[in-house]
Enzyme design. Structure first.
Site, mmCIF file in Angstrom:
data_model
loop_
_atom_site.group_PDB
_atom_site.id
_atom_site.type_symbol
_atom_site.label_atom_id
_atom_site.label_comp_id
_atom_site.label_asym_id
_atom_site.label_seq_id
_atom_site.Cartn_x
_atom_site.Cartn_y
_atom_site.Cartn_z
ATOM 1 N N GLY A 58 7.085 10.287 1.770
ATOM 2 C CA GLY A 58 8.400 9.701 2.030
ATOM 3 C C GLY A 58 9.057 10.354 3.231
ATOM 4 O O GLY A 58 8.637 11.425 3.679
ATOM 5 N N CYS A 85 1.959 14.691 0.258
ATOM 6 C CA CYS A 85 2.927 14.991 1.306
ATOM 7 C C CYS A 85 4.312 15.276 0.694
ATOM 8 O O CYS A 85 4.501 16.305 0.078
ATOM 9 C CB CYS A 85 2.966 13.855 2.333
ATOM 10 S SG CYS A 85 3.653 14.335 3.927
ATOM 11 N N TYR A 86 5.282 14.358 0.837
ATOM 12 C CA TYR A 86 6.583 14.573 0.205
ATOM 13 C C TYR A 86 6.411 14.740 -1.306
ATOM 14 O O TYR A 86 7.161 15.489 -1.949
ATOM 15 C CB TYR A 86 7.526 13.409 0.499
ATOM 16 C CG TYR A 86 8.918 13.597 -0.062
ATOM 17 C CD1 TYR A 86 9.888 14.268 0.673
ATOM 18 C CD2 TYR A 86 9.253 13.121 -1.326
ATOM 19 C CE1 TYR A 86 11.157 14.466 0.151
ATOM 20 C CE2 TYR A 86 10.520 13.306 -1.847
ATOM 21 C CZ TYR A 86 11.479 13.979 -1.104
ATOM 22 O OH TYR A 86 12.737 14.171 -1.623
ATOM 23 N N HIS A 175 -2.463 12.906 4.012
ATOM 24 C CA HIS A 175 -2.481 11.575 3.400
ATOM 25 C C HIS A 175 -3.925 11.138 3.156
ATOM 26 O O HIS A 175 -4.606 10.666 4.073
ATOM 27 C CB HIS A 175 -1.781 10.567 4.312
ATOM 28 C CG HIS A 175 -0.300 10.706 4.325
ATOM 29 N ND1 HIS A 175 0.518 10.065 3.418
ATOM 30 C CD2 HIS A 175 0.515 11.433 5.124
ATOM 31 C CE1 HIS A 175 1.775 10.382 3.670
ATOM 32 N NE2 HIS A 175 1.799 11.215 4.691
ATOM 33 N N GLU A 177 -4.848 8.576 1.594
ATOM 34 C CA GLU A 177 -4.932 7.120 1.473
ATOM 35 C C GLU A 177 -5.210 6.404 2.781
ATOM 36 O O GLU A 177 -5.640 5.243 2.781
ATOM 37 C CB GLU A 177 -3.635 6.565 0.856
ATOM 38 C CG GLU A 177 -2.393 6.648 1.727
ATOM 39 C CD GLU A 177 -1.634 7.965 1.586
ATOM 40 O OE1 GLU A 177 -0.419 7.958 1.835
ATOM 41 O OE2 GLU A 177 -2.271 8.982 1.238
ATOM 42 N N ASP A 233 -3.235 -17.942 -1.193
ATOM 43 C CA ASP A 233 -2.573 -17.426 -2.394
ATOM 44 C C ASP A 233 -2.222 -18.541 -3.379
ATOM 45 O O ASP A 233 -2.577 -18.486 -4.561
ATOM 46 C CB ASP A 233 -1.307 -16.651 -2.022
ATOM 47 C CG ASP A 233 -1.576 -15.538 -1.032
ATOM 48 O OD1 ASP A 233 -2.738 -15.093 -0.959
ATOM 49 O OD2 ASP A 233 -0.644 -15.129 -0.325
ATOM 50 N N LYS A 375 -3.805 -8.878 -1.458
ATOM 51 C CA LYS A 375 -4.395 -10.026 -0.787
ATOM 52 C C LYS A 375 -5.912 -10.066 -0.916
ATOM 53 O O LYS A 375 -6.487 -11.115 -1.235
ATOM 54 C CB LYS A 375 -4.012 -9.995 0.707
ATOM 55 C CG LYS A 375 -4.468 -11.204 1.492
ATOM 56 C CD LYS A 375 -3.586 -12.390 1.199
ATOM 57 C CE LYS A 375 -3.907 -13.571 2.088
ATOM 58 N NZ LYS A 375 -2.967 -14.677 1.911
#
Length: 519
Positions: A58, A85-86, A175, A177, A233, A375
């Site tokens: 964040g 991180c945060y 991070h 991710e 979608d 998605k």
């Protein structure tokens, strides 16, 4: 949350631009997870029993007044917790450590050195191993809470990774991710599978069966109207609904006239002829173009297209006797966007998804069978349901369609020109075998006219911009490095075959993290 035997992971969002990437990596390893804002964790915990918790990054500083804090309840659940991180910083602050503003910042590529064996780093290397990661922080942990020890360091962070192995609490200052941490997915998998002991039973076949059961339970004997936009979608949602409730479903396809060339006919053929799904096809192109006359502001165009879509859809839906439910292709990123970590429901809901609820005058209950999916998961579900891979593999196409790819006023003439140019561009991409290597490609008709020479005559025509980007998740992307001969063929064909265009340019800007759509 899905009612199933799945082992859920709770991701607490502190406002990072890449929180959704944590969820994507966790889902990719077969684990069901949900993202909830830090200030709504209590409600989330009342609705789910997480088997593990991940605290996101964040933009805030833990040492500043009124900064977001992790709920103490999260550390009392008896489940593993990973702070990113945060997330590491707020965990340290909450559990008795200290965080201060750093004298130097750590942003971008860095190396950590593993200084202690830990299941979090299983498969990376033994003590002394150096691993490339992506850092993004200005503050730093200066004292660890009781029970924690350092398991990795970096040049700018003495606590680049920390662990309380007894309580299964972990923190990393980088991070895992993002793609810039090459083996970050393995670190996250170590946390979910090795440390939390989760089996990874989140499969699309399981989701399909559960979704069918949920739809039947929600709808009962009621009738459902599904709004088809022509995109992937809503198409996948329609096929899933038809599998669940059959002829209780009626699809309404509002053709805005702003779709790609021949796309409307393809949708009608697929649903009416192939799947035999009851379908109402409304050609409202003249109505949309009439409402867009004189409208140049991009946001005004979006809102106009969204408003007219709802009006046309509502008009057609009123003709269907006994309709009880409205179905739409809302995805999980739409849900996350509508309830942000910074202040609750977002002020602007996407014009092609009524995530925040239906207008008061529409007396229908909402069915959103895809609201748990990202998605790429929708594409997998589409193939699982038997939709042609070429159909579900189409590049993303935003709800406002070509209306936002024509800067300035939208006219029928401009739409026709752009449809032809766009079709030529995609045709050359497919012929070169590059379509599946590109996340999204499209043409834009710029509000610029240039003087050119074609043969022995001067022309004064439009400029067409071509855009193509690569991405794995739609969160970050970069321009696609075309072979020049492919771009050359596309440009030559557009100039030769599309009357009204005399110049073609290629856009090579990149996309920063934090937004969902390419438009």
């Amino acid at each position: 949350m899905t009612e199933s035997i799945h082992e859920p992971v709770l991701i607490v969002d502190f406002g990072s631009q890449v929180t959704q990437l944590i969820a994507r990596r966790v889902r990719e390893s077969g684990i069901y997870c949900e993202i909830h804002p830090y200030d709504r964790v209590e409600a989330a915990l009342d609705g789910m029993r997480p088997r593990a918790v991940i605290l996101s990054g964040g933009p805030s500083s833990v040492h500043e007044a009124e900064s977001p804090a992790a709920s103490k309840r999260l550390f009392e659940l008896g489940v593993p917790v990973l702070g990113v991180c945060y997330g590491e910083q707020t965990m340290c602050a909450e559990l008795g450590g200290a965080v201060e503003a750093g004298q130097t910042r750590e942003f971008g590529r860095a190396e950590i050195e593993i200084v202690r064996d830990s299941p979090l780093f299983e498969g990376l290397g033994a003590q002394g191993h150096r691993e490339t990661v992506w850092m993004s922080h200005g503050d730093k942990v200066t004292a660890l809470p009781p029970g924690f020890e350092t398991i990795a360091v970096s040049e700018g962070s003495p606590f680049a990774a920390i662990a309380d192995e007894g309580r299964r609490f972990y923190g990393v200052q980088f991070h895992p991710e993002v793609a810039h941490t090459p083996r970050g997915a393995l670190i996250l998998r170590n946390f979910t599978h090795r440390i939390a002991g989760l089996s990874g039973d989140w499969t699309m076949a399981a989701f399909r069966a559960e979704a069918v059961a949920r739809i039947r339970a929600q709808v009962g004997e009621g009738k459902v109207i599904c709004g088809l936009s022509g995109g992937v979608d809503s198409s996948v949602a329609a096929v899933l609904l038809h599998e669940a409730i059959g002829d209780q479903l009626t699809c309404v396809f509002v053709d805005t006239g702003l779709l790609r060339l021949d796309e409307g006919e393809q949708v009608v053929s697929l649903f009416r002829n192939h799947y035999n799904i009851p379908l109402i096809h409304v050609d409202a192109s003249k109505e949309f173009l009439g409402e867009l006359k004189g409208v140049s502001d991009p946001e005004a165009k979006r809102k106009t297209i969204g408003r007219v879509f709802v009006e046309v859809f509502d008009r057609e839906a009123a003709k269907i006797d006994g309709a009880d439910f409205l179905a739409q292709g809302t995805l999980y990123p739409d849900v996350i966007e509508s309830v942000s970590a910074k202040g609750g429901p977002s002020a602007v809901i996407k014009s092609h998804h009524n995530v925040g609820g239906l207008p008061d005058y529409m007396k229908l209950k909402l069915v959103e069978p895809l609201r748990e999916l990202f998605k790429d998961e929708v594409r997998v579900l589409g193939v699982e349901l038997g939709l042609p891979p070429a159909f579900v593999g189409r590049h993303p196409f935003p709800g406002p369609g070509l209306g936002i790819r024509i800067p300035g006023e939208v006219t029928a003439e401009k739409v026709a020109v752009l449809q032809k140019a766009d079709a030529v561009f995609l045709d050359e991409i497919r012929k070169a075998g590059l379509y599946n290597a590109i996340w999204q490609a499209f043409a834009v008709l710029l509000p610029v006219r240039t003087v050119g020479v074609m043969g022995d005559a001067r022309t004064y025509d439009e400029v067409c911009a071509l855009r193509a980007v690569t991405s794995t998740d739609g969160m970050t992307a970069d321009f696609f490095e075309f072979p020049w001969e492919v771009l050359g063929r596309a440009a030559t064909r557009i100039i030769n075959e599309v009357k009204g265009i005399n110049r073609v340019v290629y856009d090579v800007t990149s996309k920063p993290p934090g937004t969902i759509e390419w438009e």
